[in-house]
Design a protein around this motif. Structure first.
Motif, PDB file in Angstrom:
ATOM      1  N   LYS A   1     -28.201  22.832 -33.215  1.00 15.39           N
ATOM      2  CA  LYS A   1     -29.143  21.978 -33.467  1.00 15.39           C
ATOM      3  C   LYS A   1     -29.702  21.058 -32.397  1.00 15.39           C
ATOM      4  O   LYS A   1     -28.671  20.217 -31.801  1.00 15.39           O
ATOM      5  CB  LYS A   1     -28.723  21.234 -34.945  1.00 15.39           C
ATOM      6  CG  LYS A   1     -28.667  22.009 -36.014  1.00 15.39           C
ATOM      7  CD  LYS A   1     -28.521  21.494 -37.310  1.00 15.39           C
ATOM      8  CE  LYS A   1     -28.410  21.911 -38.644  1.00 15.39           C
ATOM      9  NZ  LYS A   1     -28.021  21.031 -39.930  1.00 15.39           N
ATOM     10  N   PHE A   2     -30.832  20.960 -32.452  1.00 13.93           N
ATOM     11  CA  PHE A   2     -31.619  19.927 -31.608  1.00 13.93           C
ATOM     12  C   PHE A   2     -31.894  18.759 -32.337  1.00 13.93           C
ATOM     13  O   PHE A   2     -31.884  17.552 -31.676  1.00 13.93           O
ATOM     14  CB  PHE A   2     -32.824  20.590 -30.910  1.00 13.93           C
ATOM     15  CG  PHE A   2     -32.378  21.758 -29.915  1.00 13.93           C
ATOM     16  CD1 PHE A   2     -31.150  21.780 -29.223  1.00 13.93           C
ATOM     17  CD2 PHE A   2     -33.055  22.978 -29.780  1.00 13.93           C
ATOM     18  CE1 PHE A   2     -30.999  22.921 -28.395  1.00 13.93           C
ATOM     19  CE2 PHE A   2     -32.968  23.947 -29.010  1.00 13.93           C
ATOM     20  CZ  PHE A   2     -31.798  24.062 -28.552  1.00 13.93           C
ATOM     21  N   ARG A   3     -32.418  18.972 -33.486  1.00 14.92           N
ATOM     22  CA  ARG A   3     -32.670  17.833 -34.482  1.00 14.92           C
ATOM     23  C   ARG A   3     -31.839  18.338 -35.713  1.00 14.92           C
ATOM     24  O   ARG A   3     -31.508  19.537 -35.927  1.00 14.92           O
ATOM     25  CB  ARG A   3     -34.062  17.606 -34.745  1.00 14.92           C
ATOM     26  CG  ARG A   3     -34.865  17.310 -33.366  1.00 14.92           C
ATOM     27  CD  ARG A   3     -34.758  15.885 -33.115  1.00 14.92           C
ATOM     28  NE  ARG A   3     -35.605  15.509 -32.222  1.00 14.92           N
ATOM     29  CZ  ARG A   3     -35.387  15.433 -30.950  1.00 14.92           C
ATOM     30  NH1 ARG A   3     -34.122  16.134 -30.557  1.00 14.92           N
ATOM     31  NH2 ARG A   3     -36.196  15.029 -29.961  1.00 14.92           N
ATOM     32  N   SER A   4     -32.115  17.748 -36.881  1.00  7.80           N
ATOM     33  CA  SER A   4     -31.264  17.830 -38.014  1.00  7.80           C
ATOM     34  C   SER A   4     -32.003  18.909 -38.724  1.00  7.80           C
ATOM     35  O   SER A   4     -31.336  19.640 -39.430  1.00  7.80           O
ATOM     36  CB  SER A   4     -31.461  16.640 -38.992  1.00  7.80           C
ATOM     37  OG  SER A   4     -32.691  16.485 -39.263  1.00  7.80           O
ATOM     38  N   PHE A   5     -33.151  19.436 -38.414  1.00  4.90           N
ATOM     39  CA  PHE A   5     -34.188  20.031 -39.199  1.00  4.90           C
ATOM     40  C   PHE A   5     -34.225  21.628 -38.136  1.00  4.90           C
ATOM     41  O   PHE A   5     -35.185  22.508 -38.369  1.00  4.90           O
ATOM     42  CB  PHE A   5     -35.352  19.701 -39.573  1.00  4.90           C
ATOM     43  CG  PHE A   5     -36.215  18.912 -38.736  1.00  4.90           C
ATOM     44  CD1 PHE A   5     -37.321  19.726 -37.673  1.00  4.90           C
ATOM     45  CD2 PHE A   5     -36.011  18.002 -38.215  1.00  4.90           C
ATOM     46  CE1 PHE A   5     -38.035  19.283 -36.981  1.00  4.90           C
ATOM     47  CE2 PHE A   5     -37.045  17.271 -37.337  1.00  4.90           C
ATOM     48  CZ  PHE A   5     -37.903  17.976 -36.837  1.00  4.90           C
ATOM     49  N   PHE A   6     -34.096  21.445 -36.729  1.00  4.70           N
ATOM     50  CA  PHE A   6     -34.569  22.473 -35.761  1.00  4.70           C
ATOM     51  C   PHE A   6     -33.417  22.753 -34.869  1.00  4.70           C
ATOM     52  O   PHE A   6     -32.665  21.709 -34.458  1.00  4.70           O
ATOM     53  CB  PHE A   6     -35.952  22.055 -34.989  1.00  4.70           C
ATOM     54  CG  PHE A   6     -36.378  22.785 -33.949  1.00  4.70           C
ATOM     55  CD1 PHE A   6     -37.269  23.852 -34.209  1.00  4.70           C
ATOM     56  CD2 PHE A   6     -35.926  22.194 -32.687  1.00  4.70           C
ATOM     57  CE1 PHE A   6     -37.658  24.541 -33.113  1.00  4.70           C
ATOM     58  CE2 PHE A   6     -36.685  23.075 -31.603  1.00  4.70           C
ATOM     59  CZ  PHE A   6     -37.182  24.122 -31.725  1.00  4.70           C
ATOM     60  N   GLY A   7     -33.492  24.140 -34.465  1.00  4.87           N
ATOM     61  CA  GLY A   7     -32.417  24.502 -33.431  1.00  4.87           C
ATOM     62  C   GLY A   7     -32.664  25.802 -32.825  1.00  4.87           C
ATOM     63  O   GLY A   7     -33.431  26.569 -33.121  1.00  4.87           O
ATOM     64  N   LEU A   8     -31.518  26.109 -32.101  1.00 11.27           N
ATOM     65  CA  LEU A   8     -31.554  27.502 -31.531  1.00 11.27           C
ATOM     66  C   LEU A   8     -30.750  28.573 -32.356  1.00 11.27           C
ATOM     67  O   LEU A   8     -29.451  28.126 -32.606  1.00 11.27           O
ATOM     68  CB  LEU A   8     -31.211  27.275 -30.053  1.00 11.27           C
ATOM     69  CG  LEU A   8     -30.881  28.718 -29.343  1.00 11.27           C
ATOM     70  CD1 LEU A   8     -32.078  29.344 -29.071  1.00 11.27           C
ATOM     71  CD2 LEU A   8     -30.322  28.411 -27.784  1.00 11.27           C
ATOM     72  N   LEU A   9     -30.765  29.633 -32.308  1.00 11.69           N
ATOM     73  CA  LEU A   9     -30.089  30.663 -32.960  1.00 11.69           C
ATOM     74  C   LEU A   9     -29.768  31.922 -32.098  1.00 11.69           C
ATOM     75  O   LEU A   9     -30.828  32.274 -31.618  1.00 11.69           O
ATOM     76  CB  LEU A   9     -30.589  31.136 -34.156  1.00 11.69           C
ATOM     77  CG  LEU A   9     -29.941  32.435 -35.257  1.00 11.69           C
ATOM     78  CD1 LEU A   9     -28.674  31.690 -35.834  1.00 11.69           C
ATOM     79  CD2 LEU A   9     -31.066  32.685 -36.197  1.00 11.69           C
ATOM     80  N   ILE A  10     -28.548  32.157 -32.027  1.00 11.44           N
ATOM     81  CA  ILE A  10     -28.100  33.426 -31.314  1.00 11.44           C
ATOM     82  C   ILE A  10     -27.236  34.326 -32.297  1.00 11.44           C
ATOM     83  O   ILE A  10     -26.275  33.937 -32.931  1.00 11.44           O
ATOM     84  CB  ILE A  10     -27.313  33.040 -29.887  1.00 11.44           C
ATOM     85  CG1 ILE A  10     -27.956  32.053 -29.044  1.00 11.44           C
ATOM     86  CG2 ILE A  10     -26.806  34.292 -29.316  1.00 11.44           C
ATOM     87  CD1 ILE A  10     -27.231  31.602 -28.034  1.00 11.44           C
TER      88      ILE A  10
END
Length: 208
Positions: A173-182
């Motif tokens: 997560k970069f923010r509580s509502f947004f991030g990177l998924l692998i």
């Protein structure tokens, strides 16, 4: 077809009625898929199956998913579109070869997962899914082999082969509502010549 429509409707209702006790995520991703060799020399039949063995190859693709759940479990749906690649077929009787373009595939999955480890910024999870695939450009094609012989490649016999996967994923997560998924996955497609593949997907997710 009715079952598929009912499943989609049920999932959509669950997404729309999520009360906030859990979380819903929309994610977009690109993917690399590494397909193992298929067929064997023992499948050779002169005039019927002259090129039975196909070499490994890789393809690219993209897709999106929508999941919901209450920690630690989640479930949802995914849609994938796989671009074509190039594989080499071999005639074991004389070692003649022919390079062919693979078919592009669209796939739809119902997915289920569970978080194994979770912190404020990161989450490690296991996920699995099952669904169907279909070739978007399935047609009879004619190729010329290395020795100059023409050979016809027919579309897959199964129009909607069962496809399933299992693997591990990581969210950052970069923010509580947004991030990177692998995601890393092993995938199996139930065709006449079963196809196994190692898949890597990477993209972004949005929680709401």
């Amino acid at each position: 077809m009715r079952f598929q429509k009912s499943t989609v409707m049920i999932l959509l209702v669950l997404f729309l009625t999520n009360t906030g006790a859990g979380s819903t995520e929309l994610y977009l991703f690109g993917k690399g898929q590494f397909i193992g060799k298929t067929g064997s020399e023992s499948d050779y039949k002169e005039g019927e199956n002259d090129f039975p063995a196909a070499s490994p190859f890789s393809i690219l693709g993209f897709g999106f998913g929508l999941t919901t759940g209450i920690y630690p479990a989640f479930f949802g749906i995914e849609a994938h579109y796989n671009l074509s690649g190039t594989t080499t077929l071999t005639d074991p009787s004389d070692n003649d070869t022919v390079k062919i373009n693979t078919y592009r595939y669209a796939s739809g999955f119902v997915v289920f997962g569970i978080h194994v480890l979770k912190s404020r910024r990161m989450s490690l999870f296991m996920n699995t899914g099952a669904g169907i695939s279909t070739a978007s450009n399935a047609e009879l094609r004619t190729y010329t082999s290395e020795y100059g012989y023409e050979t016809e490649i027919e579309p897959p016999e199964k129009k909607y082969p069962l496809t399933a996967f299992a693997g591990l994923g990581l969210k950052m997560k970069f923010r509580s509502f947004f991030g990177l998924l692998i995601n890393t996955r092993y995938q199996y497609m139930d065709q006449k010549e079963p196809q196994s593949a190692f898949c890597i997907t990477a993209g972004i997710f949005y929680s709401f």
